[in-house]
Design a protein around this motif. Sequence first.
Motif, mmCIF file in Angstrom:
data_model
loop_
_atom_site.group_PDB
_atom_site.id
_atom_site.type_symbol
_atom_site.label_atom_id
_atom_site.label_comp_id
_atom_site.label_asym_id
_atom_site.label_seq_id
_atom_site.Cartn_x
_atom_site.Cartn_y
_atom_site.Cartn_z
ATOM 1 N N THR A 1 4.834 -4.778 -14.323
ATOM 2 C CA THR A 1 4.616 -5.582 -15.535
ATOM 3 C C THR A 1 5.086 -4.820 -16.766
ATOM 4 N N ALA A 2 4.728 -3.555 -16.858
ATOM 5 C CA ALA A 2 5.086 -2.739 -18.025
ATOM 6 C C ALA A 2 6.597 -2.585 -18.157
ATOM 7 N N GLN A 3 7.286 -2.359 -17.048
ATOM 8 C CA GLN A 3 8.740 -2.185 -17.101
ATOM 9 C C GLN A 3 9.426 -3.441 -17.627
ATOM 10 N N GLN A 4 8.940 -4.609 -17.232
ATOM 11 C CA GLN A 4 9.531 -5.853 -17.704
ATOM 12 C C GLN A 4 9.154 -6.142 -19.156
ATOM 13 N N LEU A 5 7.945 -5.775 -19.548
ATOM 14 C CA LEU A 5 7.531 -5.993 -20.936
ATOM 15 C C LEU A 5 8.288 -5.070 -21.897
ATOM 16 N N LYS A 6 8.612 -3.880 -21.451
ATOM 17 C CA LYS A 6 9.337 -2.945 -22.313
ATOM 18 C C LYS A 6 10.680 -3.529 -22.747
ATOM 19 N N ALA A 7 11.264 -4.375 -21.902
ATOM 20 C CA ALA A 7 12.579 -4.968 -22.197
ATOM 21 C C ALA A 7 12.494 -6.058 -23.264
ATOM 22 N N ILE A 8 11.263 -6.467 -23.620
ATOM 23 C CA ILE A 8 11.092 -7.516 -24.633
ATOM 24 C C ILE A 8 11.061 -6.885 -26.013
ATOM 25 N N ASN A 9 11.944 -7.314 -26.866
ATOM 26 C CA ASN A 9 12.033 -6.764 -28.213
ATOM 27 C C ASN A 9 10.735 -6.973 -28.984
ATOM 28 N N GLY A 10 10.200 -5.885 -29.529
ATOM 29 C CA GLY A 10 8.996 -5.975 -30.360
ATOM 30 C C GLY A 10 7.736 -5.512 -29.675
ATOM 31 N N ILE A 11 7.705 -5.518 -28.349
ATOM 32 C CA ILE A 11 6.508 -5.057 -27.640
ATOM 33 C C ILE A 11 6.588 -3.553 -27.435
ATOM 34 N N ASN A 12 5.658 -2.825 -28.031
ATOM 35 C CA ASN A 12 5.629 -1.375 -27.828
ATOM 36 C C ASN A 12 4.241 -0.861 -27.473
ATOM 37 N N GLY B 1 7.125 -6.062 -42.169
ATOM 38 C CA GLY B 1 6.556 -7.400 -42.009
ATOM 39 C C GLY B 1 6.677 -7.988 -40.616
ATOM 40 N N LYS B 2 7.330 -7.275 -39.699
ATOM 41 C CA LYS B 2 7.440 -7.781 -38.336
ATOM 42 C C LYS B 2 6.085 -7.754 -37.645
ATOM 43 N N LEU B 3 5.931 -8.627 -36.675
ATOM 44 C CA LEU B 3 4.662 -8.728 -35.971
ATOM 45 C C LEU B 3 4.420 -7.526 -35.061
ATOM 46 N N VAL B 4 3.188 -7.059 -35.039
ATOM 47 C CA VAL B 4 2.749 -6.091 -34.039
ATOM 48 C C VAL B 4 2.465 -6.891 -32.763
ATOM 49 N N LEU B 5 3.129 -6.538 -31.668
ATOM 50 C CA LEU B 5 3.006 -7.293 -30.427
ATOM 51 C C LEU B 5 2.445 -6.395 -29.322
ATOM 52 N N ILE B 6 1.353 -6.852 -28.731
ATOM 53 C CA ILE B 6 0.675 -6.111 -27.666
ATOM 54 C C ILE B 6 0.567 -7.036 -26.461
ATOM 55 N N ALA B 7 0.927 -6.547 -25.286
ATOM 56 C CA ALA B 7 0.905 -7.416 -24.104
ATOM 57 C C ALA B 7 0.631 -6.605 -22.848
ATOM 58 N N GLY B 8 0.107 -7.291 -21.854
ATOM 59 C CA GLY B 8 -0.176 -6.676 -20.568
ATOM 60 C C GLY B 8 -1.145 -7.541 -19.799
#
Length: 368
Positions: free
Chosen positions: A41-52, A21-28
């Motif tokens: 940008t990708a290296q910093q986003l990877k550190a955010i829990n849930g963004i894959n 039930g967790k949210l699918v999170l997409i960012a960039g």
Amino acid sequence: MKASRTPINVAQDSSFRHADGKLVLIAGPCSAESEEQMLKTAQQLKAINGINVFRAGIWKSRTRPNSFKGVGTVGLQWLNMVKQETGLRTTCEVANAQHAEEALKHGVDILSISGRATVNPFAMEEIAAALKGTRMPVLVNNPVYPDLRLWLGALERLNHADITDLGVINRGFSADEQYPYRSHPRWDHMLQLQQMHPELPLLCDAAHIAGRRSLLYPVSQKAVDLGADGLLFESHVNPAAALSSPQQQLMPQELDLLINAIESKVRLEGTNYLVEQLDDLSQQMDSVDKELVDLLLRRREVSQKISLHQMGDVQESLQVSRWQQELDAWLQREDYTQMDSGFVKSLMEALQQHRKGPADGVESSAVA
């Protein structure tokens, strides 16, 4: 708008709906701009829990030919580098079969169908043919205008090419009155699709709907409250220097705070109320517009009856004098003091021109 209930074959092991039930999170970033920008940008986003999943615009569909159209194929090389360096899955938007083929060749993990392609059955046929024989996960953006049949037709064409790992994105719709959104969310349209096909994962592109940072939270929270399976955001290491849509992109650390607020169901004071008020006001505007059209149609009927009793130059002279008196009275009314006098005068002139009727051979269709 009604649409047929043709079944959509959706893979049970979906890339776009988490079993817990967790949210699918997409960012960039909205647009790929350089190798350095993408990787930072990708290296910093990877550190955010849930963004894959890392997104980036490679080709930008622009209304005007001199606008920034994206970096093109070289951006796919940068996407591949991001995947190799960070382990994030990658996605980009495609608008035609050539885009899809290039993305496949460069190892993009997920394709997103542009809303301008969704609205074009010919483009969808060609994209589906290019993907046939693959197991590519595909997200389908809503068509530019609210038409469920086109949205479902795109999914059906992909199904015919044996693509079943499918999801849809509400990225907002073009509308006559969409302020303060960049694209109107039309939550009712999203809910109709959700009701027809609950098996279909539904994501919301909060950035494209909001168009500004101040609306990202309330739009995201509204989507989650309505049952969205995931969210898409635009994030850039330096939004102020972005080549496209800087006003709706967040730095990764800002996005981290936003996601934490959404997942913890924090109700930031006034934000949800703001969106609810905006949606209510939008519905009121639609209602007023319909009433205005009805009034103009009724007025046209009266105008036609008047035209049957015209009295030549005398009657015309009387009408001109009366029109000037009406205009002066309108401009002096207290409730019109906040309105542009030029707009009031233009409206009155259009109504006066329309009043002359077909008998004078100058009936105007602009108002009718």
